[in-house]
Design an enzyme around this catalytic site. Structure first.
Site, PDB file in Angstrom:
ATOM      1  N   GLY A  94      16.049  -0.961 -64.122  1.00  0.00           N
ATOM      2  CA  GLY A  94      15.566   0.173 -63.345  1.00  0.00           C
ATOM      3  C   GLY A  94      14.440   0.945 -63.999  1.00  0.00           C
ATOM      4  CB  CYS A 103      19.130  -9.991 -32.135  1.00  0.00           C
ATOM      5  SG  CYS A 103      17.627 -11.007 -32.096  1.00  0.00           S
ATOM      6  CB  CYS A 160      19.684 -14.828 -32.709  1.00  0.00           C
ATOM      7  SG  CYS A 160      19.992 -13.377 -33.739  1.00  0.00           S
ATOM      8  CB  CYS A 177      16.566 -10.639 -36.086  1.00  0.00           C
ATOM      9  SG  CYS A 177      18.287 -10.936 -35.721  1.00  0.00           S
ATOM     10  CB  CYS A 185      15.945 -14.180 -35.646  1.00  0.00           C
ATOM     11  SG  CYS A 185      16.225 -13.818 -33.900  1.00  0.00           S
TER      12      CYS A 185
END
Lengths: 196, 255, 285
Positions: free
Chosen positions: C29, C238, C241, C263, C269
């Site tokens: 980090g 979606c 899909c 998506c 997708c």
């Protein structure tokens, strides 16, 4: 030191205090010259003398407010004698907290505090809870002829005599083994004076 | 009385001026110490040095906790910061610069709690609300932005934001200077009440002998970076020995 | 034609970046400065991510580049073709087949593995930048793990808006020590960072900072115990899909404001549609 029964509440001896006024070219004022004072527990001693004789100065020296140049100020505290003249600030505060009360001629308090809280505050500082302290304070103020109408007002708005009685109430609310009163009735009318 | 903070022979120079000239002092637990003197006497420098915000050229500031005495100059910065944000507090003369004016009153009070790991929003909020009542701002102002507060309210908010972690020592730099006289009295009363009730020790820098008289157990008088006199506040003010103290005392207007 | 070095950057530069990356991996980090180079595209288009990818890519890698989840947007296509030309490595749109995934603002829906590296393009690496304008002061706050003011901001968000999560770039605590910007990914993707098996590398070209999250490192989104972090997602399905669990983009499809959800992750997708077709065929036979 001797035991409490045959001991002293105050045992001050050989007190010398000289003020050196640097702003007046080092002018020296001897306000105490070898003053001594002994007071037994339960005894009430009055200091009498003309203005400027050093009565207040002696009182202040006993309280540790004026720092003496020589001599000893022994105050009975916690079963022993503590010399205020040589004690540390912390010790002096402790003596003042529990053993030695002082009423000056003038009232010093935070401006907006009510008379009731000014008086109660001194008991709270010594461990009483606020509600109880306020009840005691109210009773004490009544006894010193400060009417309940004034209790909620800050004492700065009071007359000189009323202020002085608030100041007294502040000390009387606690049980002091030793209490120093400096001109407690100076600005009081005859009725109030008798009451005090 | 037990020792909390001790300064030993602090010296500090700014160009050719002695800001601190061999200053030694002690502060005990639960004690209020006033540092008085006129501007330029070094009192604010002393306060910043004692609080670990500005190092001295020589000398030591020692802090005592349960583990013993610690020289704050030898503490690593993380530890010193944690100390400054938990067990110590610093109240600035100018609350406006010490607070976040674009953060709500609740957020300002909560900051010190969150810095110290508080992670419960509801608890933080309740604590902040309690403190707003405590300093007489009122919990209903919790979501207000301090930019709309008066000077006195800002100072009270700063006091709440500092005392919220129950510090054992607070440093105050002219906490009432610049406020209206009527507001000053209220703040002084608040400080006095809280300090006594929370058993916190305080070091107050002030040029106002009246503030020292009302709040402080002991007073030290500074001139030219040096302590010229110290003792119980009433001793120093009623029986001043040093010429400078006599000058200060005699310069106070009778009230 | 000018002959470029493999992956555009010279070996010294790549080595410098790798050294910075090693340091970044060692302190999860932590923002590590690096000598960011001029790249053949402007800042803000992924110069940081490209330099990181260039420093780690090898002959045998397979690269996938996405922008907001899509493989077919200008930025993604341009960067993929840049690396094809500069390295000759294969590119792919299949998340599972890629060894390096360079991304802008999304993490793929499909869980990443130990054999993969994800490279994030980062516009602003400093999570405290809005709270502490002075960089040295912010760095000091990181050094001392002094993040109280970040919580003050969350406190203010809850107080004003009633919830803890920002829609994107919600700050995370890495390994319990360093506060990090996850880059502007949606809050929805934050939980994927936690204990991810893949190595996560972050590059900010304009700001000249790199940082990293090693595999299986704890990554916690900042929150309060009584206002837990809640990854946001549009409540929809979606249109292609039928996914009800993936992150969706909202699309206005006509002048009447008719909305559809799709998506955001195009590969995910497409994979679902293929899978559905295959099942349908199998079912039909």
């Amino acid at each position: 030191m001797t035991s409490h029964q045959n001991g002293w509440a105050i045992d001050a001896s050989g007190l010398h205090k000289r003020f050196v006024l640097h702003l007046q070219g080092g002018l020296a004022l001897d306000v105490l010259r070898g003053a001594s004072l002994r007071v037994r527990p339960g005894e009430c001693v009055a200091l009498v003398g003309p203005s400027g004789a050093g009565k207040s100065s002696l009182m202040r020296a006993l309280y540790g407010n004026y720092r003496v140049d020589s001599g000893a100020v022994r105050i009975h505290h916690d079963g022993a004698m503590v010399d205020i003249a040589t004690a540390s600030p912390g010790e002096i505060l402790d003596v003042r907290q529990r053993s030695l009360g002082y009423v000056s001629q003038f009232l010093r308090a935070i401006p907006r505090l009510s008379a009731l809280d000014v008086v109660a505050g001194s008991a709270v500082a010594r461990g009483m809870n606020l509600e109880k302290a306020r009840r005691h304070a109210a009773a004490m103020l009544e006894r010193l002829r400060i009417s309940s109408a004034l209790h909620a007002l800050p004492p700065v708005t009071f007359s000189g005599g009323e202020q002085q009685r608030v100041n007294l109430a502040r000390s009387f609310i606690c049980d002091w083994p030793t209490l120093l009163l400096d001109e407690p009735t100076a600005s009081l009318d005859p009725v109030s004076r008798d009451c005090v | 009385m037990s020792l909390l903070l001790e300064a030993r022979f602090l010296n500090k120079r700014f160009s050719n001026v002695d800001a601190l000239d061999n200053v030694s002092l002690t502060v005990n637990r639960r004690e209020i110490l006033a540092i008085v003197g006129e501007s330029g006497s070094g009192k604010s420098t002393l306060l910043a040095t004692l609080a670990g915000l500005s190092p001295a050229d020589s000398g030591h500031v020692l802090y005592r906790d349960a583990e013993g005495l610690h020289d704050i100059a030898a503490m690593d910065e993380m530890r010193l910061r944690r100390l400054q944000r938990t067990r110590w507090g610093y109240i600035h003369q100018n609350a406006r610069s010490a607070l976040r004016l674009d953060v709500t009153a609740g957020g300002n009070i909560g900051e010190r709690l969150m810095m110290n790991g508080a992670r419960d929003y509801g608890e933080i909020r309740e604590t902040a609300a309690r403190w707003l009542d405590e300093v007489e701002i009122g919990r209903e102002r919790i979501d207000d932005l301090p930019m709309h507060f008066s000077g006195g309210m800002l100072q009270r908010l700063q006091i709440a934001a500092t005392l919220v972690t129950n510090p054992e020592l607070i440093f105050m730099d002219e906490p009432t200077t610049g406020l209206d006289v009527s507001v000053q009295a209220r703040i002084l009363d608040l400080i006095r009440t809280l300090v006594h009730r929370l058993h916190v020790a305080a070091i107050i820098v002030t040029h106002d002998l009246g503030v020292a008289r009302l709040l402080a157990d002991r007073t030290v008088v500074m001139q030219g970076g040096a302590i010229v006199e110290q003792g119980l506040t009433d001793q120093v003010l009623d029986d001043p020995h040093h010429p400078y103290t006599q000058l200060l005392v005699s310069s106070v207007l009778p009230s | 034609m000018i002959a470029y070095n493999f992956a555009y950057l010279d070996e010294q530069t790549k080595r410098g970046i790798r050294r910075a990356l090693l340091k970044a991996v060692a302190i999860p980090g932590w923002q590590v400065p690096f000598a960011s180079r001029e790249m053949p595209l402007p800042y803000g288009w992924g110069t940081g991510g490209i330099q990181v990818t260039a420093a780690i890519i090898g002959q045998d890698d397979r690269l996938k580049v996405i922008d907001q989840g899509a493989d077919d947007t200008t930025n993604a296509v341009a960067i993929a073709s840049f690396f094809r030309r500069m390295t000759g490595v294969e590119t792919t749109t299949r998340t599972a087949e890629a060894t390096i995934i360079q991304t802008r603002h999304r993490i793929p829906e499909q869980a990443l593995t130990e054999d993969q590296v994800i490279v994030y393009q980062v516009p602003q690496p400093e999570p405290l930048w809005k709270l502490i304008p002075e960089r040295p002061v912010a760095r000091r706050a990181h050094a001392l793990s002094d993040y109280g003011m970040m919580y003050v901001k969350l406190y203010e968000d809850i107080t004003r808006f009633g919830r803890v999560s920002s829609a994107y770039d919600h700050p995370v605590m890495v390994n319990g020590r360093v506060l990090m910007s996850p880059s502007p990914i949606p809050a929805f993707d934050n939980p994927k960072m936690d204990a991810m098996p893949a190595l996560q590398l972050f590059g900010a070209g304009r700001e000249r900072r790199l940082y990293a999250v090693p595999p299986y490192t704890p990554v916690r989104s900042l929150d309060f115990t009584d206002h837990p972090f809640h990854p946001g997602r549009a409540d929809g399905t979606c249109a292609f899909c039928g996914s009800t669990s993936s992150y969706l983009d909202e699309i206005i499809i006509d002048d009447h404001g008719t909305r559809r959800f799709l998506c955001s992750d195009t590969d995910y997708c497409a994979g679902r549609i293929e899978e559905a077709e295959r099942r349908a065929e199998e079912g039909g036979q």
